[in-house]
Design a protein around this motif. Structure first.
Motif, PDB file in Angstrom:
ATOM      1  N   GLU A 135       0.833  -1.202   0.000  1.00 39.42           N
ATOM      2  CA  GLU A 135       0.000   0.000   0.000  1.00 39.42           C
ATOM      3  C   GLU A 135       0.866   1.250   0.000  1.00 39.42           C
ATOM      4  O   GLU A 135       1.962   1.260   0.576  1.00 39.42           O
ATOM      5  CB  GLU A 135      -0.914   0.001   1.240  1.00 39.42           C
ATOM      6  CG  GLU A 135      -1.892   1.163   1.290  1.00 39.42           C
ATOM      7  CD  GLU A 135      -2.925   0.989   2.382  1.00 39.42           C
ATOM      8  OE1 GLU A 135      -3.349   1.998   2.952  1.00 39.42           O
ATOM      9  OE2 GLU A 135      -3.318  -0.162   2.659  1.00 39.42           O
ATOM     10  N   THR A 136       0.359   2.291  -0.647  1.00 35.82           N
ATOM     11  CA  THR A 136       1.040   3.584  -0.662  1.00 35.82           C
ATOM     12  C   THR A 136       0.251   4.563   0.187  1.00 35.82           C
ATOM     13  O   THR A 136      -0.948   4.756  -0.021  1.00 35.82           O
ATOM     14  CB  THR A 136       1.157   4.128  -2.099  1.00 35.82           C
ATOM     15  OG1 THR A 136       1.895   3.200  -2.895  1.00 35.82           O
ATOM     16  CG2 THR A 136       1.870   5.472  -2.105  1.00 35.82           C
ATOM     17  N   ALA A 137       0.921   5.161   1.165  1.00 34.10           N
ATOM     18  CA  ALA A 137       0.246   6.098   2.065  1.00 34.10           C
ATOM     19  C   ALA A 137       0.060   7.450   1.375  1.00 34.10           C
ATOM     20  O   ALA A 137       0.978   7.959   0.725  1.00 34.10           O
ATOM     21  CB  ALA A 137       1.063   6.271   3.340  1.00 34.10           C
ATOM     22  N   ARG A 138      -1.120   8.026   1.529  1.00 36.09           N
ATOM     23  CA  ARG A 138      -1.403   9.357   0.986  1.00 36.09           C
ATOM     24  C   ARG A 138      -1.013  10.394   2.033  1.00 36.09           C
ATOM     25  O   ARG A 138      -1.832  10.832   2.847  1.00 36.09           O
ATOM     26  CB  ARG A 138      -2.879   9.456   0.611  1.00 36.09           C
ATOM     27  CG  ARG A 138      -3.305   8.474  -0.471  1.00 36.09           C
ATOM     28  CD  ARG A 138      -4.736   8.684  -0.885  1.00 36.09           C
ATOM     29  NE  ARG A 138      -4.942   9.980  -1.519  1.00 36.09           N
ATOM     30  CZ  ARG A 138      -6.115  10.417  -1.955  1.00 36.09           C
ATOM     31  NH1 ARG A 138      -7.203   9.671  -1.805  1.00 36.09           N
ATOM     32  NH2 ARG A 138      -6.216  11.600  -2.523  1.00 36.09           N
ATOM     33  N   VAL A 139       0.244  10.728   2.021  1.00 34.24           N
ATOM     34  CA  VAL A 139       0.802  11.660   3.008  1.00 34.24           C
ATOM     35  C   VAL A 139       1.629  12.717   2.280  1.00 34.24           C
ATOM     36  O   VAL A 139       2.022  12.524   1.121  1.00 34.24           O
ATOM     37  CB  VAL A 139       1.692  10.900   4.033  1.00 34.24           C
ATOM     38  CG1 VAL A 139       0.842  10.002   4.917  1.00 34.24           C
ATOM     39  CG2 VAL A 139       2.779  10.092   3.321  1.00 34.24           C
ATOM     40  N   PRO A 140       1.898  13.844   2.927  1.00 36.58           N
ATOM     41  CA  PRO A 140       2.709  14.882   2.277  1.00 36.58           C
ATOM     42  C   PRO A 140       4.111  14.377   1.941  1.00 36.58           C
ATOM     43  O   PRO A 140       4.683  13.546   2.665  1.00 36.58           O
ATOM     44  CB  PRO A 140       2.774  15.991   3.338  1.00 36.58           C
ATOM     45  CG  PRO A 140       1.604  15.756   4.219  1.00 36.58           C
ATOM     46  CD  PRO A 140       1.407  14.276   4.246  1.00 36.58           C
ATOM     47  N   LEU A 141       4.654  14.893   0.834  1.00 34.94           N
ATOM     48  CA  LEU A 141       6.017  14.567   0.432  1.00 34.94           C
ATOM     49  C   LEU A 141       6.953  15.624   1.005  1.00 34.94           C
ATOM     50  O   LEU A 141       6.705  16.816   0.867  1.00 34.94           O
ATOM     51  CB  LEU A 141       6.123  14.534  -1.097  1.00 34.94           C
ATOM     52  CG  LEU A 141       5.099  13.657  -1.836  1.00 34.94           C
ATOM     53  CD1 LEU A 141       5.321  13.736  -3.342  1.00 34.94           C
ATOM     54  CD2 LEU A 141       5.175  12.212  -1.360  1.00 34.94           C
ATOM     55  N   VAL A 142       8.022  15.186   1.650  1.00 35.67           N
ATOM     56  CA  VAL A 142       8.976  16.104   2.264  1.00 35.67           C
ATOM     57  C   VAL A 142      10.326  15.970   1.571  1.00 35.67           C
ATOM     58  O   VAL A 142      10.868  14.871   1.456  1.00 35.67           O
ATOM     59  CB  VAL A 142       9.144  15.819   3.770  1.00 35.67           C
ATOM     60  CG1 VAL A 142      10.098  16.827   4.409  1.00 35.67           C
ATOM     61  CG2 VAL A 142       7.786  15.876   4.470  1.00 35.67           C
ATOM     62  N   SER A 143      10.863  17.091   1.087  1.00 36.07           N
ATOM     63  CA  SER A 143      12.133  17.059   0.363  1.00 36.07           C
ATOM     64  C   SER A 143      12.961  18.284   0.743  1.00 36.07           C
ATOM     65  O   SER A 143      12.552  19.107   1.552  1.00 36.07           O
ATOM     66  CB  SER A 143      11.876  17.045  -1.148  1.00 36.07           C
ATOM     67  OG  SER A 143      11.135  18.203  -1.537  1.00 36.07           O
TER      68      SER A 143
END
Length: 240
Positions: A135-143
């Motif tokens: 599963e892929t979590a729908r969370v913010p991407l942090v870079s």
């Protein structure tokens, strides 16, 4: 001749019989065989599958079903499941009717971190969590320059977003600038949010929600390029 205290004798016999029956049932219970293994997830996430947990249950035995309950080291089985990086904690117990049940609490990813060539989730406790094949979590991407910000405060910021339904749905990305400020991408809008350092989190987001509510009411959201939350006493909007 002394008189017998029949009340005490009867009480002694009752206790003796109870202890015997308890011991006998305990021995029979330990001798029972496991007939079925069951995995129960506390939440609705699927970062680890029931098949994966069953493999962990079986790793010390050729098969779980068919072994005697006395052979089970439940603490050892729990620790085995806890070693999975997707698991927060597990509780394992065996029922009288021969069912081995594993109650599993999965970790809660609050963001996906991109650091160089490395990508992983950050969970609610601030720990790294690998990506899941299930599963892929729908969370913010942090870079960005993640090493330039305080990890504990960054985790607090991400948890705040996770716990707020509005922010969780609308903040899609966070970029850490080389000087430590955080920029945020917002779903459905062209402007960026300049959050600044991950401090005064509650105050800044309350200011942001109030500003956005007024901007939407006056249909001015399309006029802004950036919304600056760095100053807790006011929100500064830069127009296009």
């Amino acid at each position: 001749m002394k008189n017998f205290n029949w009340t005490n004798i009867r009480l002694f016999l009752i206790v003796g019989v109870a202890v015997f029956l308890y011991s006998f049932s305990g021995i029979r219970n330990e001798g029972r065989k496991i007939k079925q293994a069951e995995v129960v997830f506390v939440d609705n996430e699927n970062f680890i599958t029931k098949k994966d947990v069953n493999k962990l249950l079986k790793q010390n035995f050729d098969t779980v079903t068919g072994i005697k309950k006395v052979q089970l080291d439940l603490n050892k089985v729990e620790k085995s499941i806890d070693t999975n990086p997707m698991v927060d904690k597990a509780e394992v117990y065996a029922t009288i009717d021969g069912k081995l049940t594993a109650i599993v609490v999965q970790k809660k990813p609050v963001a996906r971190i991109f650091s160089g060539s490395k990508s992983y989730y950050l969970d609610y406790k601030g720990n790294e969590m690998p990506l899941s094949e299930s599963e892929t979590a729908r969370v913010p991407l942090v870079s960005g320059s993640i090493d330039r910000t305080d990890k504990k405060r960054l985790s607090e910021l991400l948890n705040y977003i996770y716990d707020d339904d509005f922010l969780k749905k609308n903040i899609t990305g966070l970029a850490v600038m080389p000087w430590g400020d955080i920029m945020m991408d917002i779903r459905g809008y062209d402007f960026e949010v300049v959050f600044g350092k991950p401090i005064n989190i509650d105050r800044k987001f309350k200011n942001y929600k109030a500003f956005l509510q007024d901007a939407i009411k006056d249909t001015l959201t399309e006029n802004y390029k950036t919304i600056n939350l760095k100053f807790t006493q006011q929100v500064v909007g830069t127009k296009k």
